[in-house]
Motif scaffolding. Structure first.
Motif, short mmCIF file in Angstrom:
data_model
loop_
_atom_site.label_atom_id
_atom_site.label_comp_id
_atom_site.label_asym_id
_atom_site.label_seq_id
_atom_site.Cartn_x
_atom_site.Cartn_y
_atom_site.Cartn_z
N ILE A 125 0.82 -1.26 0.11
CA ILE A 125 -0.18 0.02 -0.02
C ILE A 125 0.75 1.30 -0.01
O ILE A 125 0.70 2.09 -0.68
N GLY A 131 -3.29 -2.98 -6.62
CA GLY A 131 -4.50 -3.24 -6.29
C GLY A 131 -4.54 -4.63 -5.23
O GLY A 131 -3.35 -5.56 -5.54
N PRO A 132 -5.59 -4.93 -4.67
CA PRO A 132 -5.58 -5.95 -3.66
C PRO A 132 -5.54 -7.26 -4.41
O PRO A 132 -4.97 -8.29 -3.94
N TYR A 156 -6.56 -3.39 3.60
CA TYR A 156 -6.61 -2.63 2.47
C TYR A 156 -8.12 -2.34 2.09
O TYR A 156 -8.84 -2.95 1.33
N GLN A 161 -7.89 1.57 -1.33
CA GLN A 161 -7.95 1.25 -2.71
C GLN A 161 -8.28 2.39 -3.53
O GLN A 161 -7.65 2.90 -4.48
N PHE A 197 -7.05 -4.06 -9.02
CA PHE A 197 -8.25 -3.14 -8.32
C PHE A 197 -9.51 -3.75 -8.82
O PHE A 197 -9.59 -4.25 -9.80
N VAL A 201 -14.24 -0.27 -7.37
CA VAL A 201 -13.34 1.03 -7.12
C VAL A 201 -13.03 1.55 -8.36
O VAL A 201 -13.05 2.76 -8.35
#
Length: 270
Positions: A125, A131-132, A156, A161, A197, A201
């Motif tokens: 991060i 992204g996650p 997260y 995000q 992502f 988002v």
């Protein structure tokens, strides 16, 4: 049964000791051990050592050296269990000794895949634009269980995000090149997906993204792309056919029909 004739400290490794054994009225080098082994087994001059005890001491010392290797490897950053096992295997440590070292690391709370996963999520991060989904991929590649990775990723949050994706989007749109605004948005969405992502988002970012590309910039982009397309098709077509090809190509690049018609009017001969 041999006796310990003397114990000396190694010159370059002060925590290592050479054990010499009595031999036919003299002495000879037997083996070496770490200071912890020396203390734990109360090794001293004149102590009797049978073959089984010597073998056990050598084995304990080997395990201790492997443990020390693992500690040194962990000193640079946290590691997953898989990383530790691979590192020790690369160092040609015996499998059963690897198991023992790993168990000892867990006992001393020096190894914890959940804490490792949380630390890696925080690092990604703070230092990357991932992204996650991509962070989860990193975790699994490092040997973290999928369930552990999912739990660590709760850190997260949607807001984090969104903040990271928006920051990347604004930077990318500032350097969008001579492309239509629509194409820039499409490219942005694709890139954010590739970075891992989530769709909700991405849609939130696109919805709140302010366009800095006014009519002049969009027109310049039409002209830039249109001239390239003209150069491509002018040798193969003319008149209506040429206009039709140019119009289709510009539309596929995301330009609206008003801008395309203006370009055809000004740059393509009837």
């Amino acid at each position: 049964m041999p006796k310990i004739a003397k114990i000396t400290t190694q010159k370059k490794k002060k925590n290592r000791y050479n054990i010499f054994l009595e031999n036919a009225g003299g002495e000879k080098y037997g083996f070496s051990v770490d200071e912890d082994i020396l203390v734990n087994y109360h090794l001293h001059k004149g102590m009797d050592l049978d073959a089984e005890t010597i073998e056990q001491l050598v084995e304990r010392d080997t395990v201790h050296k492997s443990f020390t290797l693992a500690i040194n490897y962990l000193s640079y950053r946290m590691r997953s269990e898989k990383e530790i096992r691979k590192y020790l295997d690369d160092k040609e440590v015996e499998p059963e000794q690897i198991d023992e070292v790993v168990d000892r690391l867990y006992e001393q709370k020096l190894l914890d895949d959940m804490e490792f996963a949380k630390a890696l999520v925080r690092t990604r991060i703070n230092t990357s634009s991932k992204g996650p989904f991509m962070v989860k991929k990193d975790l699994i590649e490092k040997g973290v269980a999928a369930s552990t990775a999912e739990e660590a990723l709760t850190f997260y949050t949607f807001d984090k995000q969104y903040e990271k994706a928006m920051k990347f989007a604004e930077k990318k749109m500032r350097h969008g090149g001579r492309k239509s605004y629509r194409q820039q948005i499409q490219n942005l969405q694709q890139t954010l997906m590739q970075k891992g992502f989530k769709n909700d988002v991405i849609q939130e970012v696109v919805a709140n993204l302010e366009s800095d590309q006014g009519e002049d910039e969009e027109w310049q982009a039409v002209v830039y792309q249109g001239e390239k397309i003209l150069q491509k098709y002018a040798r193969k077509a003319e008149g209506y056919e040429l206009k039709h090809k140019v119009k289709g190509a510009l539309y596929r690049k995301g330009f609206d029909f008003d801008a395309i018609d203006r370009f055809l009017e000004e740059y393509v001969e009837s």
